[in-house]
Design a protein around this motif. Structure first.
Motif, PDB file in Angstrom:
ATOM      1  N   GLN A  32       0.832  -1.207   0.000  1.00  0.00           N
ATOM      2  CA  GLN A  32       0.000   0.000   0.000  1.00  0.00           C
ATOM      3  C   GLN A  32       0.861   1.250   0.000  1.00  0.00           C
ATOM      4  N   ASP A  53      -5.786  10.556  -3.239  1.00  0.00           N
ATOM      5  CA  ASP A  53      -6.885   9.689  -2.825  1.00  0.00           C
ATOM      6  C   ASP A  53      -7.102   9.804  -1.312  1.00  0.00           C
ATOM      7  N   ARG A  86      -7.961   7.819   0.731  1.00  0.00           N
ATOM      8  CA  ARG A  86      -7.422   6.665   1.461  1.00  0.00           C
ATOM      9  C   ARG A  86      -6.100   7.002   2.138  1.00  0.00           C
TER      10      ARG A  86
END
Lengths: 172, 248
Positions: free
Chosen positions: A44, A80, A82
């Motif tokens: 990630q 993003d 996220r």
């Protein structure tokens, strides 16, 4: 060389989420060193760093150093959610026109400048470049010109030796 | 004798009769031991541990292979760190069977690293690494084998699993081996996140490193996948485009 470096974290994978680069945008050279989603795991972190690389690759020459830093911060804020929602973004962005340098930063506990391998701190406690992680707000500050500017993330000591290696900067 | 081997333990004081039990196992030759060991496992696990791994255990491949189905019982008596190296020392040609069982049951165990070195003569560590590939400890296991110098085992593990962790672990030890492992992982699984793992160890600009793994790629699928993943690595993408033009 007018580059930005960021000290890696302790441990076996010190550069999760790290990215670094520089671009000439008109008369301004923008250098950056960031860590995005550094606590999210190797894969990630890479994905987040790639997204941030896209941001820097998409920047255009928009004016002077101050303008370009403002534009870069606005673009980073568009990452993003996220990645931004984690509050897991450490940045050091430096723009220079050859006679002056300006910087924005987030998540740093220290900023050093280096010339000919000699480093010195330029950000004592309370310096406006030091602060919480996250997308920087775009307010830039003048800093000394140097060959390299080094961001020290919170919780990471400034390396006692081989600063380049501690920042993941390898010989070409 | 045969009554013991047949697992008929009723009325036998196993602790007092341990010498007779040991002798029966020692003299069993190729006679099956599974019935006796199953009976011992059910009735007296300590006696079973004495027979298969104690200081007077006769050992041998036949005995150890018959004991391996009962390791869950043996582990209740002996710590795995003590049990498996002892079984290994007694196992003769069944040593690799012991390693395989130990690795399957304890993939995170650090004592498997020296045991691998004693058991495997080719691709040292491979059995352990393959067993650990599905375990959260895999990256740590790779690092432990890298620190022990088990280069071939790590490269083969990358080729077998398509995992990127062996390459990352090798970076601190042997860059060329790390690149071989990375290429092997990509050849096995073009979606393998080798760039993420290499960059996490190497640093934020891995272009000069990654470009060096291209000559080791064997498949077009691996090269295509690397090209897609390396969009911010200009030397790598330029080299890959040139290589891909010549690949079938």
């Amino acid at each position: 060389m007018r580059d930005a470096w960021l000290v890696g974290s302790a441990g076996r994978t010190p550069f999760v989420g790290h990215l670094r680069g520089a671009r000439d945008l008109g008369r301004v050279r923008l250098a950056w060193a960031c860590c995005v989603a550094g606590t999210a795991g190797v894969e990630q972190g890479w994905e987040a760093a790639e997204a941030a690389r896209d941001v820097f690759a998409g920047l255009r020459a928009t004016g002077d150093a101050r303008d370009i830093l403002t534009a870069a911060c606005a673009a980073l804020a568009g990452l993003d959610p996220r990645w931004l929602a984690r509050g897991d973004l450490t940045t050091l962005l430096v723009a220079t026109d050859g006679t002056t340098a300006r910087a924005v930063a987030s998540g740093l506990a220290g900023v050093h400048v280096g010339d000919s391998g000699v480093f010195r701190s330029i950000a004592p406690p309370g310096h406006p470049l030091l602060g919480e992680p996250g997308a920087p707000d775009g307010t830039s500050h003048e800093i000394p010109l140097a060959e390299v500017w080094v961001g020290v993330p919170a919780g990471v000591p400034f390396p006692k030796r081989d600063v380049a290696a501690a920042c993941g900067v390898r010989p070409a | 004798m045969s009554a013991l081997l047949d697992g008929k333990l009723d009325g036998v004081d196993l602790r007092a009769e341990l010498p007779r039990l040991l002798a029966a196992v020692r003299d069993a030759g190729s006679a099956p031991l599974d019935v006796l060991f199953a009976a011992l496992a059910a009735k007296d696990p300590v006696a079973l541990a004495e027979v298969v791994a104690g200081s007077r255990a006769p050992g041998g491949a036949h005995v150890v292979r018959a004991a391996l189905p009962h390791v869950n019982v043996l582990e209740a008596t002996l710590s795995p760190r003590g049990l498996y190296p002892r079984l290994f020392d007694l196992a003769a040609e069944a040593a690799t069977d012991v390693l395989a069982v130990a690795a399957a049951r304890h993939p995170a165990a650090s004592w498997l690293v020296p045991l691998s070195k004693k058991a495997e003569f080719f691709a040292v560590g491979l059995t352990h690494l393959l067993a650990a590939a599905g375990h959260p400890s895999f990256a740590a296991v790779c690092r432990a084998h890298a620190e022990a110098g088990h280069i071939d085992g790590l490269v083969f593990a990358a080729a077998e699993t398509g995992r990127a962790e062996p390459a990352a672990a090798l970076l601190a030890l042997d860059i060329d081996a790390a690149l071989r492992a990375a290429g092997a992982a990509l050849d096995r699984d073009p979606t393998s996140p080798v760039l993420a793992h290499l960059a996490a160890v190497w640093g934020p600009e891995p272009d000069a490193l990654v470009v060096r793994l291209i000559p080791g790629l064997r498949s077009r699928a691996a090269a295509d996948a690397l090209l897609a993943a390396a969009r911010h690595l200009p030397r790598t993408t330029a080299t890959l485009r040139a290589v891909l033009r010549g690949m079938v």
